[in-house]
Design a protein around this motif. Structure first.
Motif, short mmCIF file in Angstrom:
data_model
loop_
_atom_site.label_atom_id
_atom_site.label_comp_id
_atom_site.label_asym_id
_atom_site.label_seq_id
_atom_site.Cartn_x
_atom_site.Cartn_y
_atom_site.Cartn_z
N GLY A 1 0.94 -1.18 0.12
CA GLY A 1 -0.01 -0.05 -0.12
C GLY A 1 0.72 1.31 -0.22
N ARG A 2 1.98 1.40 -0.01
CA ARG A 2 3.04 2.51 -0.09
C ARG A 2 3.80 2.62 -1.17
N GLY B 1 7.14 -11.97 1.78
CA GLY B 1 5.79 -11.83 2.23
C GLY B 1 5.03 -10.37 1.99
N ALA B 2 5.66 -9.45 1.26
CA ALA B 2 5.22 -8.23 1.25
C ALA B 2 4.64 -8.21 -0.21
N ARG B 3 3.51 -8.00 -0.48
CA ARG B 3 2.94 -7.89 -1.69
C ARG B 3 3.55 -6.59 -2.29
N HIS B 4 3.83 -6.71 -3.53
CA HIS B 4 4.34 -5.45 -4.22
C HIS B 4 3.91 -5.69 -5.78
N PRO C 1 10.25 -2.52 4.12
CA PRO C 1 10.73 -1.84 3.00
C PRO C 1 11.95 -0.94 3.23
N LEU C 2 13.03 -0.98 3.01
CA LEU C 2 14.36 0.09 3.26
C LEU C 2 14.85 0.38 2.06
N HIS C 3 15.39 1.74 2.11
CA HIS C 3 16.23 2.09 0.94
C HIS C 3 17.75 2.25 1.44
#
Length: 227
Positions: free
Chosen positions: A41-42, A57-60, A85-87
């Motif tokens: 969602g982000r 497990g994160a939907r992207h 998530p990390l940049h």
């Protein structure tokens, strides 16, 4: 013991939107173009000199309207658990991505051998942030715990490995991995159990190796977490 199965690849993304959910962590390092993503969602954008860690497990959902090319690391190493998530820092990400992309294209074997560890370093705190407190090598600590998973492991024993008190280690785990210490440890053992089951080992043997009191206890834990 190899718990860190990882691979690097070069991938091209196009205008057609896509969507994925992985059971492993994935790192994207931009080389050309811009890859737009929505992660749980982000919104995120990966362009040249940018890096993004997608947790397991994160939907992207993703799309590159003008086309994009990325260096991609897929990794099942337990050290990625609880992150993202990390940049990544842009300057470091750009230089490393270009070097590894050229090394992969040239077929240099050391790109696959050392590349994953170099990519991992992009997501560690900068040196000035680490001076205030001793850095914890969560990957090494997890490997140590898994190597003796058939014995009970206490918070005190884990803390002693990194020269901290039990309360200090518990606080650092919540701050750095986003979860209670023993939840993190149980997650590692469940991941290891799933890996061993995938190799065809009997449930009883997997339960013994991973510290479960019975095969049924392991089966229940795997079913409860959907692993």
């Amino acid at each position: 013991m190899d718990h860190g199965l990882a691979s690097l690849s070069l991938r091209a993304y196009g205008a057609s939107p896509g969507s994925h959910v992985h059971d492993h962590a994935q790192v994207l390092l931009g080389l050309h173009g811009a890859l737009a993503l929505e992660v749980d969602g982000r919104g995120h954008l990966v362009g040249p000199g940018q890096g993004l860690l997608l947790p397991a497990g994160a939907r992207h959902d993703f799309e590159a309207a003008q086309g994009a090319r990325c260096l991609v690391l897929d990794s099942r190493h337990p050290g990625w658990r609880g992150l993202g998530p990390l940049h990544a820092p842009p300057a470091a990400a750009h230089g490393l991505a270009r070097y590894l992309a050229e090394a992969l294209a040239a077929g240099l074997p050391r790109a696959q051998l050392w590349g994953p560890a170099l990519v991992q370093e992009l997501f560690q705190p900068p040196a000035h942030a680490r001076r205030a407190q001793r850095a914890i090598d969560w990957i090494a600590l997890g490997d140590w715990a898994l190597a003796r998973a058939d014995h009970p492991t206490s918070v005190a024993e884990l803390a002693a490995r990194v020269h901290l008190s039990g309360s200090q280690l518990a606080a650092r785990c919540r701050a750095e991995l986003g979860q209670p210490l023993m939840h993190w440890l149980r997650g590692l053992r469940l991941d290891e159990a799933r890996r061993l089951r995938g190799q065809g080992l009997a449930v009883a043997e997997v339960a013994r190796r991973c510290g479960y009191r019975s095969p049924s206890a392991l089966t229940t834990a795997l079913r409860r977490t959907g692993r």
